[in-house]
Design a protein around this motif. Structure first.
Motif, short mmCIF file in Angstrom:
data_model
loop_
_atom_site.label_atom_id
_atom_site.label_comp_id
_atom_site.label_asym_id
_atom_site.label_seq_id
_atom_site.Cartn_x
_atom_site.Cartn_y
_atom_site.Cartn_z
N LEU A 122 0.83 -1.20 0.00
CA LEU A 122 0.00 0.00 0.00
C LEU A 122 0.87 1.25 0.00
O LEU A 122 1.89 1.31 0.67
CB LEU A 122 -0.91 0.02 1.22
N GLU A 123 0.45 2.25 -0.77
CA GLU A 123 1.18 3.52 -0.82
C GLU A 123 0.26 4.63 -0.32
O GLU A 123 -0.79 4.88 -0.89
CB GLU A 123 1.65 3.83 -2.23
N GLY A 124 0.68 5.26 0.74
CA GLY A 124 -0.07 6.38 1.27
C GLY A 124 0.36 7.68 0.63
O GLY A 124 0.89 7.71 -0.47
N GLY A 125 0.15 8.76 1.33
CA GLY A 125 0.53 10.06 0.82
C GLY A 125 0.12 11.12 1.81
O GLY A 125 -0.22 10.84 2.97
N LEU A 126 0.13 12.36 1.35
CA LEU A 126 -0.27 13.49 2.18
C LEU A 126 -1.49 14.11 1.53
O LEU A 126 -1.43 14.60 0.41
CB LEU A 126 0.86 14.51 2.28
N VAL A 127 -2.61 14.03 2.22
CA VAL A 127 -3.88 14.42 1.63
C VAL A 127 -4.23 15.86 1.98
O VAL A 127 -4.06 16.30 3.12
CB VAL A 127 -5.01 13.46 2.06
N LEU A 128 -4.69 16.60 0.98
CA LEU A 128 -5.23 17.95 1.16
C LEU A 128 -6.73 17.82 1.27
O LEU A 128 -7.38 17.27 0.37
CB LEU A 128 -4.85 18.83 -0.02
N MET A 129 -7.31 18.32 2.39
CA MET A 129 -8.73 18.15 2.64
C MET A 129 -9.38 19.47 3.03
O MET A 129 -8.70 20.42 3.46
CB MET A 129 -8.97 17.12 3.75
N ALA A 130 -10.69 19.50 2.88
CA ALA A 130 -11.49 20.66 3.27
C ALA A 130 -12.69 20.15 4.06
O ALA A 130 -13.08 18.98 3.95
CB ALA A 130 -11.96 21.43 2.04
N PRO A 131 -13.32 21.01 4.86
CA PRO A 131 -14.55 20.60 5.56
C PRO A 131 -15.63 20.20 4.55
O PRO A 131 -15.76 20.81 3.49
CB PRO A 131 -14.96 21.86 6.33
N ALA A 132 -16.37 19.17 4.88
CA ALA A 132 -17.49 18.75 4.03
C ALA A 132 -18.47 19.90 3.88
O ALA A 132 -18.72 20.65 4.82
CB ALA A 132 -18.18 17.54 4.63
N GLY A 133 -19.03 20.04 2.69
CA GLY A 133 -19.94 21.14 2.41
C GLY A 133 -19.28 22.33 1.76
O GLY A 133 -19.97 23.28 1.36
N THR A 134 -17.95 22.29 1.61
CA THR A 134 -17.26 23.35 0.88
C THR A 134 -17.77 23.38 -0.55
O THR A 134 -17.87 22.33 -1.20
CB THR A 134 -15.74 23.11 0.90
N PRO A 135 -18.13 24.54 -1.08
CA PRO A 135 -18.69 24.61 -2.44
C PRO A 135 -17.80 23.94 -3.48
O PRO A 135 -16.57 24.04 -3.44
CB PRO A 135 -18.79 26.12 -2.69
N GLU A 136 -18.45 23.25 -4.41
CA GLU A 136 -17.73 22.53 -5.46
C GLU A 136 -16.82 23.45 -6.26
O GLU A 136 -15.70 23.06 -6.63
CB GLU A 136 -18.73 21.83 -6.38
N ALA A 137 -17.27 24.66 -6.51
CA ALA A 137 -16.45 25.60 -7.28
C ALA A 137 -15.14 25.90 -6.57
O ALA A 137 -14.08 26.02 -7.22
CB ALA A 137 -17.23 26.89 -7.53
N ILE A 138 -15.17 26.02 -5.25
CA ILE A 138 -13.95 26.28 -4.49
C ILE A 138 -13.04 25.06 -4.49
O ILE A 138 -11.82 25.17 -4.64
CB ILE A 138 -14.30 26.71 -3.05
N LEU A 139 -13.62 23.87 -4.34
CA LEU A 139 -12.82 22.65 -4.40
C LEU A 139 -12.12 22.52 -5.74
O LEU A 139 -10.94 22.14 -5.81
CB LEU A 139 -13.70 21.43 -4.14
N LYS A 140 -12.83 22.85 -6.81
CA LYS A 140 -12.22 22.78 -8.15
C LYS A 140 -11.11 23.81 -8.30
O LYS A 140 -10.08 23.54 -8.94
CB LYS A 140 -13.30 22.99 -9.22
N THR A 141 -11.31 24.98 -7.73
CA THR A 141 -10.27 26.02 -7.79
C THR A 141 -9.01 25.56 -7.07
O THR A 141 -7.89 25.69 -7.59
CB THR A 141 -10.78 27.33 -7.16
N LEU A 142 -9.17 25.01 -5.88
CA LEU A 142 -8.03 24.53 -5.11
C LEU A 142 -7.33 23.37 -5.82
O LEU A 142 -6.09 23.30 -5.84
CB LEU A 142 -8.49 24.10 -3.72
N SER A 143 -8.12 22.48 -6.40
CA SER A 143 -7.54 21.35 -7.15
C SER A 143 -6.75 21.85 -8.35
O SER A 143 -5.65 21.34 -8.64
CB SER A 143 -8.66 20.41 -7.61
N ALA A 144 -7.28 22.85 -9.04
CA ALA A 144 -6.58 23.39 -10.21
C ALA A 144 -5.25 24.00 -9.82
O ALA A 144 -4.26 23.89 -10.57
CB ALA A 144 -7.46 24.42 -10.90
#
Length: 328
Positions: free
Chosen positions: A253-275
């Motif tokens: 198994l390979e883990g990593g370092l995950v970037l997370m946000a509180p549930a309910g964060t608007p999809e547009a903001i999640l997409k911005t952060l991912s970009a």
């Protein structure tokens, strides 16, 4: 009947509803980011988790003009830092960078947590950590995993771990169950102090990132293998645990370092952060970080991350359940 020029009851109700909805509508339409973003790391500075968080913070500043602060909020095996993000407003201004283990297998490692890992947090991306180095203290007479297991069989020895329930503790439990060792897991707040104690022979064995291991590589600490399914480009002659005959699914198994946000964060903001992550992965600082830590892979976008997450979480949970590790 209302007098001419006076609002009707229906109009008054509609106006009240519109006024009540105005703050939410304004928040949805506001430019993101419009104030400081806080990235919480539940580990101290010096390790790969902190390095990725600070690099991502710089990318947010460069690409979005954001003001960013990275806060190392340690304690309770990462629970304190994770809890702060899980309970934060879901607006994109409080983010988490932590090890995948603390938000995957902790679902079963802990009976009680102050948050719900299935409901309170959502992944944005996973920064790959690459293979982890397994290394032993200078006074341990072993140059590979089989020699260490033979030396350690029935012997009191200590394994360093950078968080309760993290990969090192699970690996120690695997060795104890299957190979007759008696490894006691010693918990540290991060990798740096752990590797120092390996170099000083206060610990007999530890597992961690290539870069953190490199800080003590000239002090007699001996690498005896790497986790995962491929070798690290920083130590190309060092075989994986699988190549050395350790065939348990845990070591693949390979883990990593995950970037997370509180549930309910608007999809547009999640997409911005991912970009920001995807674009930032192509920059020279990101390439240098991957080179320093021996990481061949890049972080993925939001859709791919979600698909990988749905596959990885059950695998890590099964590993924790199979080993029977409990932390409370």
């Amino acid at each position: 009947m209302p007098k001419p020029g006076h609002p009707t009851r229906r109009q008054m109700i509609a106006t009240s509803a519109a006024l009540a909805a105005w703050p939410a509508a304004r928040a949805q339409g506001a430019k993101f980011p419009s104030r400081q973003i806080r990235i919480i790391v539940p580990f101290p500075p010096g390790g790969l988790t902190d390095a990725y968080a600070r690099m991502f913070g710089e990318q947010l500043t460069q690409q979005l003009g954001a003001s960013v602060v990275v806060e190392n909020k340690t304690g309770a095996g990462a629970v304190i830092g994770i809890d702060a993000v899980a309970k934060a407003a879901p607006d994109g201004y409080t983010l988490l960078v932590t090890t995948t283990g603390t938000v995957m297998q902790n679902r079963v490692l802990y009976t009680k947590l102050p948050y719900n890992l299935d409901k309170d947090l959502v992944p944005i991306t996973v920064f790959p950590s690459g293979p982890l180095v397994v290394a032993v203290a200078p006074n341990v007479p072993a140059i590979n995993v089989k020699e260490f297991l033979a030396w350690g069989k029935g012997r009191d020895a200590s394994m360093g771990s950078y968080a309760p329930g993290s990969y090192p503790q699970m690996l120690a439990d695997l060795f104890n169950r299957n190979y007759g060792t008696k490894l006691q897991t010693i918990q540290y707040r991060g990798e740096a102090p752990m590797w120092i104690d390996v170099a000083n022979s206060q610990l007999q064995i530890a597992v961690g990132s290539v870069q953190a291991y490199n800080t003590v590589s000239t002090r007699g600490v001996k690498p005896i293998g790497v986790t995962g399914t491929y070798r690290t480009p920083r130590l190309p002659d060092l075989p994986t645990l699988i190549q050395q005959g350790i065939n348990d699914p845990l070591v693949s198994l390979e883990g990593g370092l995950v970037l997370m946000a509180p549930a309910g964060t608007p999809e547009a903001i999640l997409k911005t952060l991912s970009a920001v992550v995807v674009k930032g992965a192509e920059t020279e600082p990101a390439a240098k970080l991957r080179e320093n830590f021996g990481i061949p892979n890049k972080p993925k976008g939001l859709a791919e991350t979600r698909a990988d997450w749905d596959r990885a979480v059950p695998a890590w949970i099964k590993a924790a359940v199979d080993l029977g590790v409990k932390l409370d």
